[in-house]
Enzyme design. Sequence first.
Site, short mmCIF file in Angstrom:
data_model
loop_
_atom_site.label_atom_id
_atom_site.label_comp_id
_atom_site.label_asym_id
_atom_site.label_seq_id
_atom_site.Cartn_x
_atom_site.Cartn_y
_atom_site.Cartn_z
N TYR A 57 0.82 -1.22 0.00
CA TYR A 57 0.00 0.00 0.00
C TYR A 57 0.86 1.27 0.00
O TYR A 57 0.40 2.31 -0.48
CB TYR A 57 -1.03 -0.04 1.14
CG TYR A 57 -2.15 -0.98 0.75
CD1 TYR A 57 -3.06 -0.61 -0.23
CD2 TYR A 57 -2.23 -2.26 1.26
CE1 TYR A 57 -4.04 -1.47 -0.67
CE2 TYR A 57 -3.22 -3.15 0.84
CZ TYR A 57 -4.12 -2.74 -0.13
OH TYR A 57 -5.09 -3.59 -0.58
N ARG A 80 1.04 1.84 -3.58
CA ARG A 80 -0.23 2.39 -4.09
C ARG A 80 -0.33 3.88 -3.75
O ARG A 80 -0.83 4.68 -4.52
CB ARG A 80 -1.45 1.65 -3.49
CG ARG A 80 -1.46 0.14 -3.63
CD ARG A 80 -1.84 -0.30 -5.03
NE ARG A 80 -0.81 -0.09 -6.02
CZ ARG A 80 0.33 -0.82 -6.13
NH1 ARG A 80 0.59 -1.76 -5.29
NH2 ARG A 80 1.20 -0.55 -7.09
N GLN A 85 -15.44 2.79 -5.06
CA GLN A 85 -14.68 1.65 -4.54
C GLN A 85 -13.20 1.99 -4.49
O GLN A 85 -12.40 1.20 -4.01
CB GLN A 85 -14.88 0.43 -5.45
CG GLN A 85 -16.32 -0.05 -5.52
CD GLN A 85 -16.49 -1.07 -6.64
OE1 GLN A 85 -16.26 -2.24 -6.47
NE2 GLN A 85 -16.90 -0.60 -7.80
N ASN A 86 -12.84 3.15 -5.03
CA ASN A 86 -11.43 3.49 -5.17
C ASN A 86 -10.86 4.03 -3.87
O ASN A 86 -11.52 4.78 -3.14
CB ASN A 86 -11.24 4.53 -6.28
CG ASN A 86 -11.69 3.98 -7.62
OD1 ASN A 86 -11.87 2.77 -7.76
ND2 ASN A 86 -11.88 4.85 -8.60
N HIS A 139 -14.09 1.16 0.11
CA HIS A 139 -12.97 0.24 0.38
C HIS A 139 -11.79 0.92 1.06
O HIS A 139 -10.68 0.39 1.04
CB HIS A 139 -12.53 -0.44 -0.93
CG HIS A 139 -13.59 -1.35 -1.48
ND1 HIS A 139 -13.64 -1.76 -2.80
CD2 HIS A 139 -14.65 -1.94 -0.87
CE1 HIS A 139 -14.69 -2.55 -2.97
NE2 HIS A 139 -15.32 -2.67 -1.83
N GLY A 173 -16.67 2.46 -14.71
CA GLY A 173 -15.39 1.76 -14.58
C GLY A 173 -15.28 0.76 -13.46
O GLY A 173 -14.29 0.75 -12.74
N THR A 174 -16.29 -0.10 -13.35
CA THR A 174 -16.17 -1.20 -12.39
C THR A 174 -16.63 -2.49 -13.04
O THR A 174 -17.64 -2.50 -13.74
CB THR A 174 -16.95 -0.95 -11.08
OG1 THR A 174 -16.94 -2.16 -10.30
CG2 THR A 174 -18.38 -0.52 -11.31
N SER A 175 -15.87 -3.57 -12.78
CA SER A 175 -16.25 -4.86 -13.38
C SER A 175 -17.44 -5.49 -12.66
O SER A 175 -17.97 -6.49 -13.11
CB SER A 175 -15.05 -5.81 -13.33
OG SER A 175 -14.67 -6.05 -11.98
N1 APR Z 1 -12.64 4.03 -18.43
C1 APR Z 1 -13.69 3.38 -17.85
N2 APR Z 1 -13.62 2.10 -17.45
C2 APR Z 1 -12.46 1.44 -17.67
C3 APR Z 1 -11.34 2.04 -18.26
C4 APR Z 1 -11.46 3.40 -18.67
N3 APR Z 1 -10.46 4.07 -19.24
N4 APR Z 1 -10.35 1.12 -18.33
C5 APR Z 1 -10.84 0.00 -17.77
N5 APR Z 1 -12.11 0.17 -17.37
C6 APR Z 1 -13.04 -0.75 -16.74
C7 APR Z 1 -12.85 -2.21 -17.08
O1 APR Z 1 -13.52 -2.53 -18.31
C8 APR Z 1 -13.49 -2.90 -15.87
O2 APR Z 1 -14.87 -3.11 -16.05
O3 APR Z 1 -12.84 -0.67 -15.35
C9 APR Z 1 -13.26 -1.89 -14.75
C10 APR Z 1 -12.19 -2.29 -13.76
O4 APR Z 1 -12.61 -3.42 -13.05
P1 APR Z 1 -11.75 -3.95 -11.82
O5 APR Z 1 -10.31 -3.98 -12.17
O6 APR Z 1 -12.37 -5.22 -11.36
O7 APR Z 1 -11.93 -2.79 -10.72
P2 APR Z 1 -13.13 -2.57 -9.69
O8 APR Z 1 -14.41 -3.06 -10.23
O9 APR Z 1 -13.05 -1.16 -9.25
O10 APR Z 1 -12.66 -3.51 -8.52
C11 APR Z 1 -13.43 -3.56 -7.34
O11 APR Z 1 -11.75 -4.94 -6.34
O12 APR Z 1 -9.69 -5.69 -5.58
C12 APR Z 1 -10.65 -4.80 -5.47
O13 APR Z 1 -10.81 -3.39 -3.68
C13 APR Z 1 -10.49 -3.41 -5.05
O14 APR Z 1 -12.12 -1.63 -5.14
C14 APR Z 1 -11.54 -2.71 -5.87
C15 APR Z 1 -12.56 -3.80 -6.15
#
Ligand code: APR
Length: 228
Positions: free
Chosen positions: A52, A55, A86-87, A104, A169-171
């Site tokens: 961290y 980070r 979540q960031n 988080h 931007g979250t999976s």
């Molecule tokens: N603009 C928008 N979205 C984007 C971009 C971009 N330039 N680049 C990538 N992405 C998208 C990807 O397509 C994906 O859907 O951002 C998402 C990232 O997903 P993850 O890496 O899984 O991140 P997140 O969903 O924030 O993760 C959730 O997991 O490990 C943990 O605690 C950590 O808060 C985090 C949590």
Amino acid sequence: MKIVVFTGAGVSAESGLGTFRDADGLWEKYRVEDVCTHEAWLRNPELCVEFYNARRRDTLTAQPNAAHFAITKLQENFPDTEIITQNIDDLHERAGSHNITHLHGEITKLRSNIDETDTVPCMGDQHYGDRHPDGSLLRPYIVFFGEGVPYFPRACQIASTADILIVVGTSLNVYPAASLLEYAPDTAKIYVVDPGKPEFGHFRYRVEHIQKKASEGVPELVDMLCKS
Ligand code: APR
């Protein structure tokens, strides 16, 4: 009009902060179970602190991008707008946004090892072994996998008031955060800005998916909402 913005790592990707699950994401380079679980913290806290610290260094040299600034503009036009992220970075704050709930944790803070919400600021490297004023070992203010998410109930309450929910931007892989969409009223309009394919589940029939990068898709959406 109540707008709720829910962000993940993708909103900060174009600021140079890596996402977690994309190709070349952070979880390709590190094992979650070594650095980001409750057990990792008990087993090898120094490694967690080191991870961290890196980070934090990345965050402090990164700058907000057009998506963060567009969200601030949205908040200026719709003052009730709330952000749930979540960031752990502080790029929403540095773009001038407020009313931000960090689900988080926050990399610019450390927390007591006893009270999960009792924090102190940290704008440099954490020195392992330093103590909180309550006497406990300081640890990164991060919600590790396997730990409770203290602000999730608040986030659900906020989501339940949304007329519009914007997801950026979250999976949608990590729970409980990913279940936030369930708390939006049935009448809420849901936009998702993400160039990839998040795990929509049954929401895929309901969301308007703007399949663009955040720096492009979010300003366009904000302009549209501000004009309507
Ligand atoms: N603009 C928008 N979205 C984007 C971009 C971009 N330039 N680049 C990538 N992405 C998208 C990807 O397509 C994906 O859907 O951002 C998402 C990232 O997903 P993850 O890496 O899984 O991140 P997140 O969903 O924030 O993760 C959730 O997991 O490990 C943990 O605690 C950590 O808060 C985090 C949590």
